[in-house]
Design a protein around this motif. Structure first.
Motif, PDB file in Angstrom:
ATOM      1  N   GLY A  72       4.336  18.603  -0.082  1.00 36.63           N
ATOM      2  CA  GLY A  72       3.996  17.648   1.206  1.00 36.63           C
ATOM      3  C   GLY A  72       2.496  17.525   1.304  1.00 36.63           C
ATOM      4  N   ASN A  73       2.288  17.082   2.543  1.00 44.03           N
ATOM      5  CA  ASN A  73       0.851  16.648   3.146  1.00 44.03           C
ATOM      6  C   ASN A  73      -0.173  17.726   2.913  1.00 44.03           C
ATOM      7  OD1 ASN A  73      -1.184  16.006   4.929  1.00 44.03           O
ATOM      8  ND2 ASN A  73      -0.304  13.972   4.494  1.00 44.03           N
ATOM      9  N   ALA A  74       0.295  18.931   3.669  1.00 45.94           N
ATOM     10  CA  ALA A  74      -0.589  20.065   3.933  1.00 45.94           C
ATOM     11  C   ALA A  74      -0.906  20.471   2.377  1.00 45.94           C
ATOM     12  CB  ALA A  74      -0.107  21.225   4.606  1.00 45.94           C
ATOM     13  N   GLY A  75       0.102  20.838   1.566  1.00 44.03           N
ATOM     14  CA  GLY A  75      -0.099  21.189   0.097  1.00 44.03           C
ATOM     15  C   GLY A  75      -1.014  20.308  -0.473  1.00 44.03           C
ATOM     16  N   LEU A  76      -0.681  19.016  -0.467  1.00 44.07           N
ATOM     17  CA  LEU A  76      -1.766  18.094  -1.128  1.00 44.07           C
ATOM     18  C   LEU A  76      -3.126  18.270  -0.647  1.00 44.07           C
ATOM     19  CD1 LEU A  76       0.795  15.105  -1.242  1.00 44.07           C
ATOM     20  CD2 LEU A  76      -0.056  16.147  -3.081  1.00 44.07           C
ATOM     21  N   ARG A  77      -3.527  18.278   0.552  1.00 43.10           N
ATOM     22  CA  ARG A  77      -4.862  18.493   1.263  1.00 43.10           C
ATOM     23  C   ARG A  77      -5.497  19.723   0.642  1.00 43.10           C
ATOM     24  NH1 ARG A  77      -4.123  18.696   6.920  1.00 43.10           N
ATOM     25  NH2 ARG A  77      -1.987  18.524   6.874  1.00 43.10           N
ATOM     26  N   GLU A  78      -4.628  20.810   0.349  1.00 42.79           N
ATOM     27  CA  GLU A  78      -5.005  21.947   0.213  1.00 42.79           C
ATOM     28  C   GLU A  78      -5.551  21.973  -1.424  1.00 42.79           C
ATOM     29  OE1 GLU A  78      -6.356  26.121  -0.337  1.00 42.79           O
ATOM     30  OE2 GLU A  78      -6.525  24.347   1.197  1.00 42.79           O
ATOM     31  N   ARG A  79      -4.602  21.174  -2.218  1.00 41.96           N
ATOM     32  CA  ARG A  79      -4.716  21.051  -3.741  1.00 41.96           C
ATOM     33  C   ARG A  79      -6.118  20.242  -3.932  1.00 41.96           C
ATOM     34  NH1 ARG A  79      -0.039  19.357  -7.767  1.00 41.96           N
ATOM     35  NH2 ARG A  79       0.358  21.482  -6.961  1.00 41.96           N
ATOM     36  N   ILE A  80      -6.346  19.271  -3.113  1.00 42.31           N
ATOM     37  CA  ILE A  80      -7.311  18.465  -3.150  1.00 42.31           C
ATOM     38  C   ILE A  80      -8.706  19.121  -2.905  1.00 42.31           C
ATOM     39  CG2 ILE A  80      -8.508  16.426  -2.150  1.00 42.31           C
ATOM     40  CD1 ILE A  80      -5.964  15.074  -2.093  1.00 42.31           C
ATOM     41  N   ARG A  81      -8.721  20.086  -1.805  1.00 37.14           N
ATOM     42  CA  ARG A  81      -9.873  20.865  -1.627  1.00 37.14           C
ATOM     43  C   ARG A  81     -10.224  21.635  -2.758  1.00 37.14           C
ATOM     44  NH1 ARG A  81     -11.152  25.542  -0.106  1.00 37.14           N
ATOM     45  NH2 ARG A  81      -9.176  26.600  -0.103  1.00 37.14           N
ATOM     46  N   GLU A 123       0.871  -1.317   0.066  1.00 36.29           N
ATOM     47  CA  GLU A 123      -0.076   0.043  -0.097  1.00 36.29           C
ATOM     48  C   GLU A 123       0.858   1.161  -0.033  1.00 36.29           C
ATOM     49  OE1 GLU A 123      -3.248   0.070  -0.423  1.00 36.29           O
ATOM     50  OE2 GLU A 123      -3.540  -2.313  -0.238  1.00 36.29           O
ATOM     51  N   TRP A 124       0.226   2.491  -0.126  1.00 36.71           N
ATOM     52  CA  TRP A 124       0.891   3.555  -0.202  1.00 36.71           C
ATOM     53  C   TRP A 124       0.969   4.275   1.412  1.00 36.71           C
ATOM     54  CZ3 TRP A 124      -2.416   5.120  -5.061  1.00 36.71           C
ATOM     55  CH2 TRP A 124      -1.973   4.641  -6.065  1.00 36.71           C
ATOM     56  N   ASN A 125       1.723   5.258   1.369  1.00 32.70           N
ATOM     57  CA  ASN A 125       1.806   6.212   2.702  1.00 32.70           C
ATOM     58  C   ASN A 125       0.809   7.228   2.243  1.00 32.70           C
ATOM     59  OD1 ASN A 125       3.047   8.384   1.289  1.00 32.70           O
ATOM     60  ND2 ASN A 125       5.038   7.583   1.984  1.00 32.70           N
ATOM     61  N   ALA A 126       0.541   8.071   3.562  1.00 29.65           N
ATOM     62  CA  ALA A 126      -0.454   9.108   3.405  1.00 29.65           C
ATOM     63  C   ALA A 126      -0.191  10.008   2.081  1.00 29.65           C
ATOM     64  CB  ALA A 126      -0.717   9.826   4.605  1.00 29.65           C
ATOM     65  N   ASP A 127       1.007  10.582   2.030  1.00 33.56           N
ATOM     66  CA  ASP A 127       1.314  11.448   0.843  1.00 33.56           C
ATOM     67  C   ASP A 127       1.023  10.894  -0.402  1.00 33.56           C
ATOM     68  OD1 ASP A 127       2.009  13.259   2.890  1.00 33.56           O
ATOM     69  OD2 ASP A 127       4.052  13.310   2.471  1.00 33.56           O
ATOM     70  N   GLN A 128       1.376   9.787  -0.581  1.00 37.60           N
ATOM     71  CA  GLN A 128       1.276   8.814  -1.919  1.00 37.60           C
ATOM     72  C   GLN A 128      -0.250   8.826  -2.233  1.00 37.60           C
ATOM     73  OE1 GLN A 128       3.600   5.387  -0.830  1.00 37.60           O
ATOM     74  NE2 GLN A 128       5.274   6.179  -2.130  1.00 37.60           N
ATOM     75  N   ILE A 185       4.746   5.718  -9.812  1.00 36.82           N
ATOM     76  CA  ILE A 185       5.200   6.084  -8.577  1.00 36.82           C
ATOM     77  C   ILE A 185       6.212   7.446  -8.637  1.00 36.82           C
ATOM     78  CG2 ILE A 185       7.175   4.585  -8.598  1.00 36.82           C
ATOM     79  CD1 ILE A 185       5.100   5.609  -5.664  1.00 36.82           C
ATOM     80  N   TRP A 186       6.814   7.405 -10.055  1.00 37.05           N
ATOM     81  CA  TRP A 186       7.524   8.724 -10.299  1.00 37.05           C
ATOM     82  C   TRP A 186       6.684   9.957 -10.165  1.00 37.05           C
ATOM     83  CZ3 TRP A 186       7.569  12.926 -13.395  1.00 37.05           C
ATOM     84  CH2 TRP A 186       8.851  13.794 -13.137  1.00 37.05           C
ATOM     85  N   THR A 187       5.360   9.759 -10.909  1.00 37.60           N
ATOM     86  CA  THR A 187       4.515  11.052 -11.108  1.00 37.60           C
ATOM     87  C   THR A 187       3.833  11.230  -9.674  1.00 37.60           C
ATOM     88  OG1 THR A 187       3.942  10.183 -13.237  1.00 37.60           O
ATOM     89  CG2 THR A 187       2.341  11.756 -12.198  1.00 37.60           C
ATOM     90  N   ILE A 188       3.540  10.178  -8.912  1.00 35.84           N
ATOM     91  CA  ILE A 188       3.051  10.518  -7.527  1.00 35.84           C
ATOM     92  C   ILE A 188       4.197  11.378  -6.899  1.00 35.84           C
ATOM     93  CG2 ILE A 188       2.526   9.161  -5.327  1.00 35.84           C
ATOM     94  CD1 ILE A 188       1.283   7.175  -7.176  1.00 35.84           C
ATOM     95  N   GLU A 189       5.271  10.855  -6.615  1.00 34.73           N
ATOM     96  CA  GLU A 189       6.398  11.597  -5.975  1.00 34.73           C
ATOM     97  C   GLU A 189       6.538  12.759  -6.611  1.00 34.73           C
ATOM     98  OE1 GLU A 189       7.727  10.447  -3.142  1.00 34.73           O
ATOM     99  OE2 GLU A 189       6.546   8.454  -3.189  1.00 34.73           O
ATOM    100  N   HIS A 190       6.590  13.160  -7.605  1.00 36.40           N
ATOM    101  CA  HIS A 190       6.756  14.396  -8.314  1.00 36.40           C
ATOM    102  C   HIS A 190       5.546  15.318  -7.908  1.00 36.40           C
ATOM    103  CE1 HIS A 190       8.021  17.371 -11.265  1.00 36.40           C
ATOM    104  NE2 HIS A 190       6.988  17.536 -11.801  1.00 36.40           N
ATOM    105  N   VAL A 191       4.300  14.767  -7.937  1.00 43.42           N
ATOM    106  CA  VAL A 191       3.136  15.608  -7.450  1.00 43.42           C
ATOM    107  C   VAL A 191       3.211  16.119  -5.873  1.00 43.42           C
ATOM    108  CG1 VAL A 191       0.748  15.467  -7.093  1.00 43.42           C
ATOM    109  CG2 VAL A 191       1.669  15.032  -9.303  1.00 43.42           C
ATOM    110  N   ILE A 192       3.884  14.848  -5.123  1.00 45.30           N
ATOM    111  CA  ILE A 192       4.066  15.145  -3.652  1.00 45.30           C
ATOM    112  C   ILE A 192       5.119  16.533  -3.524  1.00 45.30           C
ATOM    113  CG2 ILE A 192       5.200  14.456  -1.541  1.00 45.30           C
ATOM    114  CD1 ILE A 192       4.162  11.521  -2.344  1.00 45.30           C
ATOM    115  N   ALA A 193       5.972  16.599  -4.293  1.00 45.48           N
ATOM    116  CA  ALA A 193       7.195  17.589  -4.404  1.00 45.48           C
ATOM    117  C   ALA A 193       6.640  18.691  -5.037  1.00 45.48           C
ATOM    118  CB  ALA A 193       8.183  17.061  -4.951  1.00 45.48           C
ATOM    119  N   LEU A 194       5.811  18.800  -5.727  1.00 46.03           N
ATOM    120  CA  LEU A 194       5.291  20.244  -6.301  1.00 46.03           C
ATOM    121  C   LEU A 194       4.370  20.582  -5.298  1.00 46.03           C
ATOM    122  CD1 LEU A 194       4.417  18.862 -10.038  1.00 46.03           C
ATOM    123  CD2 LEU A 194       6.347  20.746  -9.212  1.00 46.03           C
ATOM    124  N   ALA A 195       3.652  19.848  -4.585  1.00 47.54           N
ATOM    125  CA  ALA A 195       2.530  20.470  -3.791  1.00 47.54           C
ATOM    126  C   ALA A 195       3.087  20.741  -2.423  1.00 47.54           C
ATOM    127  CB  ALA A 195       1.364  19.256  -3.431  1.00 47.54           C
TER     128      ALA A 195
END
Length: 167
Positions: free
Chosen positions: A87-96, A35-40, A75-85
């Motif tokens: 991290g976690n807080a940025g991903l949550r805001e992006r999803i919102r 499975e993936w971690n939370a950021d993934q 997985i490369w794209t997933i990790e790239h999006v984590i970096a672009l956002a």
């Protein structure tokens, strides 16, 4: 019209779960094997959202479109999006923000004819083909609320520390 209330609720539940995991005090919850971690998980959801927004936008412009979730599993794209956002807080805001966009696009903006537009779709899950056929645009949007977001909410909650069993 698409039931944007259910879609909004599914996003709210996912984001609440993501906040709970982020605030659990466990700095890097270990996912179950395979499975993936939370950021993934959040990056995957953000990529699926972006693909859905692009598909809805193209259909509303009368342009030919397809829906393909393969990139959301790379997985490369997933990790790239984590970096672009950021991290976690940025991903949550992006999803919102993506949720706001999808609720606006999937709501009264689209006609019933547009929602019934058949879109060639390729959907994967855990490297298994789920769908490889045209689907109505409305099914792609409602699939987020009914299947995609609840499934990833469960994945996130599974990352929470489990209470010790009393002997």
């Amino acid at each position: 019209m698409v039931d944007t209330i259910s879609l909004r609720d599914a996003y709210r539940t996912l984001l609440d779960a993501a906040s709970t995991v982020a605030g659990s005090g466990d700095t890097s919850p270990v996912p179950p094997t395979g499975e993936w971690n939370a950021d993934q998980i959040l990056a995957h959801v953000a990529i699926v959202n972006a693909a859905t927004i692009a598909t809805v936008s193209a259909a509303s412009a009368g342009a030919p479109t397809t829906y393909d979730t393969r990139t959301a599993h790379d997985i490369w794209t997933i990790e790239h999006v984590i970096a672009l956002a950021g991290g976690n807080a940025g991903l949550r805001e992006r999803i919102r923000l993506q949720a706001d966009a999808l609720c606006a696009l999937g709501g009264p903006m689209l006609s019933e004819t547009e929602l019934d537009t058949l879109v060639p779709a390729l959907l994967l899950s855990h490297d298994k083909l789920l769908v490889n056929q045209p689907l109505p645009l409305r099914d792609l949007i409602t699939g987020l609320a009914d299947v995609e977001l609840p499934g990833h909410t469960r994945q996130l909650l599974a990352l929470l520390p489990q209470p010790a069993a009393d002997d």
